[in-house]
Design a protein around this motif. Sequence first.
Motif, mmCIF file in Angstrom:
data_model
loop_
_atom_site.group_PDB
_atom_site.id
_atom_site.type_symbol
_atom_site.label_atom_id
_atom_site.label_comp_id
_atom_site.label_asym_id
_atom_site.label_seq_id
_atom_site.Cartn_x
_atom_site.Cartn_y
_atom_site.Cartn_z
ATOM 1 N N UNK A 87 0.820 -1.226 0.000
ATOM 2 C CA UNK A 87 0.000 0.000 0.000
ATOM 3 C C UNK A 87 0.854 1.277 0.000
ATOM 4 N N UNK A 88 1.996 1.237 0.629
ATOM 5 C CA UNK A 88 2.862 2.421 0.671
ATOM 6 C C UNK A 88 3.527 2.718 -0.671
ATOM 7 N N UNK A 89 3.355 1.844 -1.654
ATOM 8 C CA UNK A 89 3.840 2.138 -3.010
ATOM 9 C C UNK A 89 2.844 2.998 -3.791
ATOM 10 N N UNK A 90 1.697 3.248 -3.220
ATOM 11 C CA UNK A 90 0.674 4.056 -3.879
ATOM 12 C C UNK A 90 1.183 5.459 -4.150
ATOM 13 N N UNK A 91 0.884 5.956 -5.344
ATOM 14 C CA UNK A 91 1.270 7.310 -5.706
ATOM 15 C C UNK A 91 1.239 7.495 -7.205
ATOM 16 N N UNK A 92 1.593 8.694 -7.616
ATOM 17 C CA UNK A 92 1.746 8.977 -9.038
ATOM 18 C C UNK A 92 3.211 8.758 -9.391
ATOM 19 N N UNK A 93 3.444 7.970 -10.406
ATOM 20 C CA UNK A 93 4.803 7.624 -10.829
ATOM 21 C C UNK A 93 5.168 8.439 -12.064
ATOM 22 N N UNK A 94 6.346 9.037 -12.002
ATOM 23 C CA UNK A 94 6.809 9.925 -13.060
ATOM 24 C C UNK A 94 8.122 9.419 -13.657
ATOM 25 N N UNK A 95 8.235 9.651 -14.939
ATOM 26 C CA UNK A 95 9.450 9.385 -15.693
ATOM 27 C C UNK A 95 10.181 10.728 -15.848
ATOM 28 N N UNK A 96 11.503 10.700 -15.670
ATOM 29 C CA UNK A 96 12.302 11.924 -15.774
ATOM 30 C C UNK A 96 13.504 11.647 -16.660
ATOM 31 N N UNK A 97 13.604 12.402 -17.740
ATOM 32 C CA UNK A 97 14.723 12.234 -18.653
ATOM 33 C C UNK A 97 15.071 13.567 -19.289
ATOM 34 N N UNK A 98 16.340 13.873 -19.332
ATOM 35 C CA UNK A 98 16.839 15.117 -19.926
ATOM 36 C C UNK A 98 16.075 16.338 -19.435
ATOM 37 N N UNK A 99 15.970 16.441 -18.134
ATOM 38 C CA UNK A 99 15.336 17.591 -17.472
ATOM 39 C C UNK A 99 13.862 17.751 -17.821
ATOM 40 N N UNK A 100 13.211 16.702 -18.253
ATOM 41 C CA UNK A 100 11.792 16.765 -18.585
ATOM 42 C C UNK A 100 11.022 15.706 -17.810
ATOM 43 N N UNK A 101 9.836 16.104 -17.343
ATOM 44 C CA UNK A 101 8.972 15.192 -16.603
ATOM 45 C C UNK A 101 7.821 14.746 -17.501
ATOM 46 N N UNK A 102 7.399 13.483 -17.295
ATOM 47 C CA UNK A 102 6.169 13.051 -17.910
ATOM 48 C C UNK A 102 4.978 13.548 -17.100
ATOM 49 N N UNK A 103 3.780 13.188 -17.533
ATOM 50 C CA UNK A 103 2.565 13.647 -16.854
ATOM 51 C C UNK A 103 2.218 12.770 -15.657
ATOM 52 N N UNK A 104 2.855 11.611 -15.567
ATOM 53 C CA UNK A 104 2.633 10.720 -14.442
ATOM 54 C C UNK A 104 1.560 9.683 -14.718
ATOM 55 N N UNK A 105 1.653 8.575 -14.008
ATOM 56 C CA UNK A 105 0.641 7.520 -14.077
ATOM 57 C C UNK A 105 0.341 7.057 -12.652
ATOM 58 N N UNK A 106 -0.944 6.920 -12.358
ATOM 59 C CA UNK A 106 -1.371 6.615 -10.992
ATOM 60 C C UNK A 106 -1.231 5.124 -10.689
ATOM 61 N N UNK A 107 -0.626 4.828 -9.551
ATOM 62 C CA UNK A 107 -0.545 3.462 -9.041
ATOM 63 C C UNK A 107 -1.230 3.440 -7.682
ATOM 64 N N UNK A 108 -2.207 2.560 -7.534
ATOM 65 C CA UNK A 108 -2.918 2.435 -6.263
ATOM 66 C C UNK A 108 -2.851 0.980 -5.820
ATOM 67 N N UNK A 109 -2.337 0.771 -4.626
ATOM 68 C CA UNK A 109 -2.212 -0.576 -4.073
ATOM 69 C C UNK A 109 -3.142 -0.682 -2.877
ATOM 70 N N UNK A 110 -4.113 -1.562 -2.963
ATOM 71 C CA UNK A 110 -5.086 -1.731 -1.880
ATOM 72 C C UNK A 110 -4.610 -2.813 -0.917
#
Length: 111
Positions: A87-110
């Motif tokens: 459950x503590x892995x829950x959050x929005x996960x972001x990719x970071x490359x060459x000083x740029x961020x993605x928009x993120x993808x939600x991960x929810x662990x019940x």
Amino acid sequence: QVQPVESGGGLVQAGGSLRLSCAASGSILSFNDMRWYRQAPGKQREWVAGITTRSITNYADSVKGRFTVSRDYAKNTVHLQMNSLKPEDTGVYYCYVRNAWGQGTQVTVSS
């Protein structure tokens, strides 16, 4: 400008698995170090894992042994395989490359 795009998030029960992907145009991911971060509700964004251009990987202690980051050179994609999710892995996960961020993808662990 680099614009990485994440995918693969979702809802999973504790102990389950998900595989996130980060894609970018051209060969950006093949020729640059890349990192995964996550941000839980009400918390600061934190580094999760990284992979160098030589495919050397490193991980935060909290995910070591459970998460694996890898490259798919043919598809210009970087993956984050997440096993034994908590459950503590829950959050929005972001990719970071060459000083740029993605928009993120939600991960929810019940629990």
